[in-house]
Design a protein around this motif. Structure first.
Motif, mmCIF file in Angstrom:
data_model
loop_
_atom_site.group_PDB
_atom_site.id
_atom_site.type_symbol
_atom_site.label_atom_id
_atom_site.label_comp_id
_atom_site.label_asym_id
_atom_site.label_seq_id
_atom_site.Cartn_x
_atom_site.Cartn_y
_atom_site.Cartn_z
ATOM 1 N N ASP A 15 16.771 -4.620 -13.506
ATOM 2 C CA ASP A 15 17.322 -5.971 -13.512
ATOM 3 C C ASP A 15 16.741 -6.682 -14.730
ATOM 4 O O ASP A 15 15.527 -6.898 -14.798
ATOM 5 N N GLU A 16 17.591 -7.049 -15.680
ATOM 6 C CA GLU A 16 17.118 -7.631 -16.942
ATOM 7 C C GLU A 16 16.301 -8.900 -16.739
ATOM 8 O O GLU A 16 15.319 -9.130 -17.438
ATOM 9 N N VAL A 17 16.690 -9.730 -15.778
ATOM 10 C CA VAL A 17 15.968 -10.979 -15.523
ATOM 11 C C VAL A 17 14.564 -10.666 -14.984
ATOM 12 O O VAL A 17 13.567 -11.229 -15.450
ATOM 13 N N LEU A 18 14.482 -9.753 -14.020
ATOM 14 C CA LEU A 18 13.174 -9.396 -13.460
ATOM 15 C C LEU A 18 12.289 -8.725 -14.510
ATOM 16 O O LEU A 18 11.087 -8.988 -14.560
ATOM 17 N N ILE A 19 12.874 -7.874 -15.344
ATOM 18 C CA ILE A 19 12.090 -7.215 -16.399
ATOM 19 C C ILE A 19 11.535 -8.259 -17.364
ATOM 20 O O ILE A 19 10.363 -8.209 -17.741
ATOM 21 N N ALA A 20 12.347 -9.236 -17.734
ATOM 22 C CA ALA A 20 11.881 -10.305 -18.631
ATOM 23 C C ALA A 20 10.757 -11.107 -17.973
ATOM 24 O O ALA A 20 9.754 -11.434 -18.629
ATOM 25 N N GLU A 21 10.899 -11.408 -16.687
ATOM 26 C CA GLU A 21 9.848 -12.141 -15.969
ATOM 27 C C GLU A 21 8.554 -11.323 -15.914
ATOM 28 O O GLU A 21 7.460 -11.867 -16.080
ATOM 29 N N TYR A 22 8.683 -10.025 -15.663
ATOM 30 C CA TYR A 22 7.511 -9.150 -15.598
ATOM 31 C C TYR A 22 6.764 -9.169 -16.927
ATOM 32 O O TYR A 22 5.530 -9.284 -16.964
ATOM 33 N N LYS A 23 7.508 -9.084 -18.019
ATOM 34 C CA LYS A 23 6.887 -9.127 -19.340
ATOM 35 C C LYS A 23 6.184 -10.463 -19.561
ATOM 36 O O LYS A 23 5.070 -10.499 -20.096
ATOM 37 N N GLU A 24 6.810 -11.546 -19.142
ATOM 38 C CA GLU A 24 6.189 -12.871 -19.254
ATOM 39 C C GLU A 24 4.897 -12.947 -18.443
ATOM 40 O O GLU A 24 3.899 -13.497 -18.921
ATOM 41 N N GLN A 25 4.919 -12.402 -17.219
ATOM 42 C CA GLN A 25 3.718 -12.412 -16.370
ATOM 43 C C GLN A 25 2.556 -11.720 -17.072
ATOM 44 O O GLN A 25 1.404 -12.121 -16.923
ATOM 45 N N HIS A 26 2.860 -10.694 -17.852
ATOM 46 C CA HIS A 26 1.801 -9.937 -18.511
ATOM 47 C C HIS A 26 1.336 -10.575 -19.823
ATOM 48 O O HIS A 26 0.407 -10.069 -20.454
ATOM 49 N N GLN A 27 1.934 -11.684 -20.186
ATOM 50 C CA GLN A 27 1.426 -12.473 -21.314
ATOM 51 C C GLN A 27 0.424 -13.507 -20.835
ATOM 52 O O GLN A 27 -0.234 -14.163 -21.639
ATOM 53 N N LYS A 28 0.313 -13.654 -19.512
ATOM 54 C CA LYS A 28 -0.604 -14.641 -18.926
ATOM 55 C C LYS A 28 -1.230 -14.083 -17.643
ATOM 56 O O LYS A 28 -1.178 -14.710 -16.580
ATOM 57 N N VAL A 29 -1.803 -12.895 -17.741
ATOM 58 C CA VAL A 29 -2.444 -12.266 -16.579
ATOM 59 C C VAL A 29 -3.581 -13.162 -16.104
ATOM 60 O O VAL A 29 -4.365 -13.685 -16.899
ATOM 61 N N TRP A 30 -3.664 -13.343 -14.803
ATOM 62 C CA TRP A 30 -4.674 -14.216 -14.212
ATOM 63 C C TRP A 30 -6.078 -13.774 -14.622
ATOM 64 O O TRP A 30 -6.382 -12.581 -14.665
ATOM 65 N N PRO A 31 -6.973 -14.714 -14.888
ATOM 66 C CA PRO A 31 -8.343 -14.368 -15.294
ATOM 67 C C PRO A 31 -9.082 -13.519 -14.255
ATOM 68 O O PRO A 31 -9.883 -12.660 -14.606
ATOM 69 N N GLU A 32 -8.790 -13.744 -12.972
ATOM 70 C CA GLU A 32 -9.446 -12.950 -11.920
ATOM 71 C C GLU A 32 -9.037 -11.477 -12.002
ATOM 72 O O GLU A 32 -9.824 -10.592 -11.662
ATOM 73 N N ILE A 33 -7.820 -11.225 -12.449
ATOM 74 C CA ILE A 33 -7.328 -9.847 -12.588
ATOM 75 C C ILE A 33 -8.003 -9.188 -13.782
ATOM 76 O O ILE A 33 -8.472 -8.045 -13.688
ATOM 77 N N ILE A 34 -8.089 -9.913 -14.885
ATOM 78 C CA ILE A 34 -8.783 -9.386 -16.074
ATOM 79 C C ILE A 34 -10.240 -9.074 -15.713
ATOM 80 O O ILE A 34 -10.768 -8.015 -16.067
ATOM 81 N N ALA A 35 -10.890 -9.975 -14.992
ATOM 82 C CA ALA A 35 -12.284 -9.760 -14.592
ATOM 83 C C ALA A 35 -12.415 -8.521 -13.711
ATOM 84 O O ALA A 35 -13.326 -7.713 -13.905
ATOM 85 N N SER A 36 -11.507 -8.351 -12.768
ATOM 86 C CA SER A 36 -11.542 -7.186 -11.880
ATOM 87 C C SER A 36 -11.371 -5.885 -12.668
ATOM 88 O O SER A 36 -12.053 -4.895 -12.397
ATOM 89 N N ILE A 37 -10.482 -5.897 -13.635
ATOM 90 C CA ILE A 37 -10.252 -4.713 -14.478
ATOM 91 C C ILE A 37 -11.531 -4.364 -15.238
ATOM 92 O O ILE A 37 -11.980 -3.216 -15.224
ATOM 93 N N LYS A 38 -12.133 -5.360 -15.876
ATOM 94 C CA LYS A 38 -13.340 -5.112 -16.669
ATOM 95 C C LYS A 38 -14.514 -4.690 -15.797
ATOM 96 O O LYS A 38 -15.278 -3.799 -16.177
ATOM 97 N N GLU A 39 -14.671 -5.332 -14.635
ATOM 98 C CA GLU A 39 -15.769 -4.988 -13.722
ATOM 99 C C GLU A 39 -15.680 -3.546 -13.243
ATOM 100 O O GLU A 39 -16.689 -2.933 -12.906
ATOM 101 N N ALA A 40 -14.469 -2.994 -13.230
ATOM 102 C CA ALA A 40 -14.259 -1.626 -12.744
ATOM 103 C C ALA A 40 -14.671 -0.573 -13.773
ATOM 104 O O ALA A 40 -14.679 0.610 -13.459
ATOM 105 N N GLY A 41 -15.000 -1.006 -14.996
ATOM 106 C CA GLY A 41 -15.358 -0.044 -16.036
ATOM 107 C C GLY A 41 -14.183 0.334 -16.919
ATOM 108 O O GLY A 41 -14.246 1.291 -17.685
#
Length: 111
Positions: A15-41
């Protein structure tokens, strides 16, 4: 530092609209998610997209433990909220087992 690379695949809904939204979401990943990724090594993570098929490359240091990461993520409300939001856009690849999302890929060639 010893680095291990993991590659995973997952599909987005066709779905082109959902794909575009998904890409947008990944331009502003929540800081808690970034922290979780980094904390995991995980020292680097990249997601590539072709059509609706994604490839995620993770480079992890020696502290990365996929079992421990899964446990921590399962008990992290913000990670679970993010995963629920992402599932709006994602779909399992045809050969995934029930409940599987990102599927680890097998390396079959290296130059």
């Amino acid at each position: 530092m010893n680095i291990t690379r993991y590659c995973f695949t997952c599909d987005l809904k066709q779905d082109e609209v959902l794909i575009a939204e998904y890409k947008e979401q990944h331009q502003k990943v929540w800081p808690e998610i970034i922290a979780s990724i980094k904390e995991a090594g995980i020292v680097d993570m990249q997601i590539y997209l072709s059509g609706n098929r994604m490839l995620m490359i993770m480079e992890c240091d020696e502290t990365f433990d996929p079992v421990q990461r899964a446990k921590k993520d399962a008990n992290n409300p913000k990670v679970q909220e993010w995963e629920q939001l992402m599932w709006k856009y994602q779909q399992a690849i045809p050969w995934a087992k029930p409940g599987e999302k990102w599927i680890e890929m097998e390396k079959i060639f290296q130059l």
